[in-house]
Write an enzyme that holds these catalytic residues in place. Structure first.
Site, PDB file in Angstrom:
ATOM      1  N   THR A  25       0.846  -1.203   0.000  1.00 26.86           N
ATOM      2  CA  THR A  25       0.000   0.000   0.000  1.00 26.86           C
ATOM      3  C   THR A  25       0.876   1.246   0.000  1.00 26.86           C
ATOM      4  OG1 THR A  25      -1.899  -1.072   0.988  1.00 26.86           O
ATOM      5  CG2 THR A  25      -1.668   1.275   1.431  1.00 26.86           C
ATOM      6  N   HIS A 178      -7.592 -10.635  -1.707  1.00 30.10           N
ATOM      7  CA  HIS A 178      -6.955 -10.311  -0.422  1.00 30.10           C
ATOM      8  C   HIS A 178      -7.785 -10.961   0.684  1.00 30.10           C
ATOM      9  CE1 HIS A 178      -4.689  -8.521   2.654  1.00 30.10           C
ATOM     10  NE2 HIS A 178      -4.638  -7.261   2.252  1.00 30.10           N
ATOM     11  N   ASN A 181      -4.859 -10.289   6.555  1.00 29.95           N
ATOM     12  CA  ASN A 181      -4.588  -9.031   7.275  1.00 29.95           C
ATOM     13  C   ASN A 181      -5.796  -8.341   7.897  1.00 29.95           C
ATOM     14  OD1 ASN A 181      -1.987  -9.524   6.673  1.00 29.95           O
ATOM     15  ND2 ASN A 181      -1.761  -7.962   5.088  1.00 29.95           N
ATOM     16  N   TYR A 183      -8.881  -7.920   6.878  1.00 31.16           N
ATOM     17  CA  TYR A 183      -9.885  -7.266   6.044  1.00 31.16           C
ATOM     18  C   TYR A 183     -11.108  -8.172   5.900  1.00 31.16           C
ATOM     19  CZ  TYR A 183      -6.159  -3.976   5.567  1.00 31.16           C
ATOM     20  OH  TYR A 183      -5.180  -3.072   5.877  1.00 31.16           O
ATOM     21  N   ASN A 238      -4.781  -5.612  12.209  1.00 33.49           N
ATOM     22  CA  ASN A 238      -6.148  -5.103  12.206  1.00 33.49           C
ATOM     23  C   ASN A 238      -7.062  -5.856  13.177  1.00 33.49           C
ATOM     24  OD1 ASN A 238      -5.809  -2.910  10.395  1.00 33.49           O
ATOM     25  ND2 ASN A 238      -5.591  -4.419   8.744  1.00 33.49           N
TER      26      ASN A 238
HETATM   27  C1  8OZ Z   1      -0.387  -1.013   5.137  1.00 31.74           C
HETATM   28  C2  8OZ Z   1      -1.176   0.112   5.208  1.00 31.74           C
HETATM   29  C3  8OZ Z   1      -2.479   0.053   4.758  1.00 31.74           C
HETATM   30  C4  8OZ Z   1      -2.988  -1.132   4.247  1.00 31.74           C
HETATM   31  C5  8OZ Z   1      -2.428  -4.844   4.213  1.00 31.74           C
HETATM   32  C6  8OZ Z   1      -3.501  -3.518   2.541  1.00 31.74           C
HETATM   33  O1  8OZ Z   1      -1.875  -4.900   5.320  1.00 31.74           O
HETATM   34  C7  8OZ Z   1      -2.733  -3.535   3.609  1.00 31.74           C
HETATM   35  C8  8OZ Z   1      -2.183  -2.266   4.185  1.00 31.74           C
HETATM   36  C9  8OZ Z   1      -0.877  -2.191   4.633  1.00 31.74           C
HETATM   37  O2  8OZ Z   1      -2.749  -5.873   3.629  1.00 31.74           O
END
Ligand code: 8OZ
Length: 367
Positions: A25, A178, A181, A183, A238
């Site tokens: 990112t 994806h 992480n 999401y 996250n």
């Molecule tokens: C760093 C900052 C914002 C998003 C991920 C898409 O960790 C990200 C991400 C990484 O998969």
């Protein structure tokens, strides 16, 4: 015996070597449109066996940070076409990472200022980035609302539509879901964030349902040979956690096995952090063995904290691809540097997220 520098086939993707640029990112896409210099940035790195783009929103609802790109509007697709043309002109291969952030978002980034969506209405203890007075600023994520089951087919459809547009219109060689992480798809998988009592919560097969439906829809749209998926069984990124990740991810890869995917991309340990987490043990070799035992033929891609010796060891032991993240930001010619045992440029952390050419397209290659 294969080395890092030997070609490999991953589904439909014929790759010149086993070194992959991980998704990174960079927050340089105002209005979710990749800038012109993104073509230069990716083309500079085209000697990687495969480039995976930065995470790219499949819908406005799927966006969670300021200035990250999308894949759902004409201008976005046109901009990505400039990127894929530039990479192909350098002989590279590039797939786009399909992203729905779920609860890792903020009302200011959502359509109509609405709440971000999630499996359950549980706020993630994590931050996102907004632009305040022109300055990237970390803020707490907003409280999400639980998705109604009736909304889920629309999300599955958005993955498929983005994949089709990526390949047919933007010229990508393939796509990566994806699933990592913390999401949306990872939020559904893990029992810390998924407290649903319908067909999408509870038992493992229910928590895996959205990820598997989305993957199958993408495969139907572009073909398994053009589809990869990224998973992170134990990352704390996250604010996700699962009480028993080994059987969960074993089930996921067993279900992925018959889809004839191009690759499975596994983040080992904490994303961008330690490869071993004391209170979150995981057996990655057992995961790969379960996938192979179920007939899975996709290339097995590993990621997180690899250097040349560790990557060589991984390939020697049967991993097919190794994804490097931060080293690719500061070393456009990382493949050559690894091959020649050349020193690596240092990463300027201040320019990782947001900004212009500085720290983006101005890292020097070897002479
Ligand atoms: C760093 C900052 C914002 C998003 C991920 C898409 O960790 C990200 C991400 C990484 O998969």
């Amino acid at each position: 015996m294969s080395t890092l520098f030997d070609p490999v086939q991953a589904g439909d993707l014929q790759l010149a070597n086993r070194i992959v640029m991980a998704p990174l990112t960079r927050n340089r896409s105002p209005n979710a449109i990749p800038p012109d210099i993104a073509a230069t940035y990716y083309a500079q790195r085209a000697s990687a066996g495969l480039l995976i783009t930065e995470a790219t929103a499949i819908s406005h609802q799927g966006q969670g940070y300021a200035d990250v790109p999308g894949l759902y509007g004409t201008e976005q697709l046109d901009a990505w076409k400039r990127v894929t043309d530039a990479v192909h002109a350098e002989g590279g291969k590039i797939v786009v990472q399909l992203w729905h952030v779920g609860r890792v978002s903020h009302t200011e980034l959502q359509p109509g200022g609405g709440k971000p969506v999630a499996p359950s209405a549980i706020t993630a203890k994590t931050k996102t980035v907004l632009i305040k007075d022109g300055v990237p600023t970390f803020v707490e994520t907003s409280e999400p609302r639980a998705l109604d089951a009736a909304e889920l087919p629309g999300i599955v459809h958005a993955y498929a539509a983005a994949a089709r547009n990526a390949v047919e219109t933007a010229g990508f060689d393939g796509v990566e879901l994806h699933g990592a992480n913390g999401y949306l798809l990872d939020q559904f998988l893990k029992d810390g964030s998924n407290k649903r009592t319908d067909d999408y919560g509870g038992a493992i097969k229910n928590r895996a349902r959205l990820l598997l439906e989305s993957t199958r829809a993408v495969v139907d749209a572009v073909g398994g040979g053009k589809t990869g998926i990224r998973l992170s069984p134990v990352t704390p990124a996250n604010d996700v956690h699962d009480s028993d990740p080994q059987p969960l991810f074993t089930y996921v890869v067993q279900q992925l096995a018959p889809l004839n995917l191009a690759y499975i991309h596994i983040i080992e340990g904490a994303t961008g952090g330690p490869r071993e987490i004391a209170d979150r043990p995981f057996d990655y070799e057992a995961l790969k063995a379960a996938y192979r035992a179920a007939g899975g033929k996709a290339a097995w891609m590993v990621n997180n904290g690899y250097d040349r010796p560790l990557a060589e060891e991984a390939v020697k032991e049967g991993d097919d691809l190794v994804a490097f993240g931060k080293p690719f930001i500061s070393n456009p010619d990382l493949v050559r540097r690894l091959r020649e045992h050349a020193p690596l440029n240092e990463l300027d952390k201040a320019t990782m997220y947001g900004g212009g050419v500085k720290g983006y397209t101005d890292y020097p290659a070897l002479g």
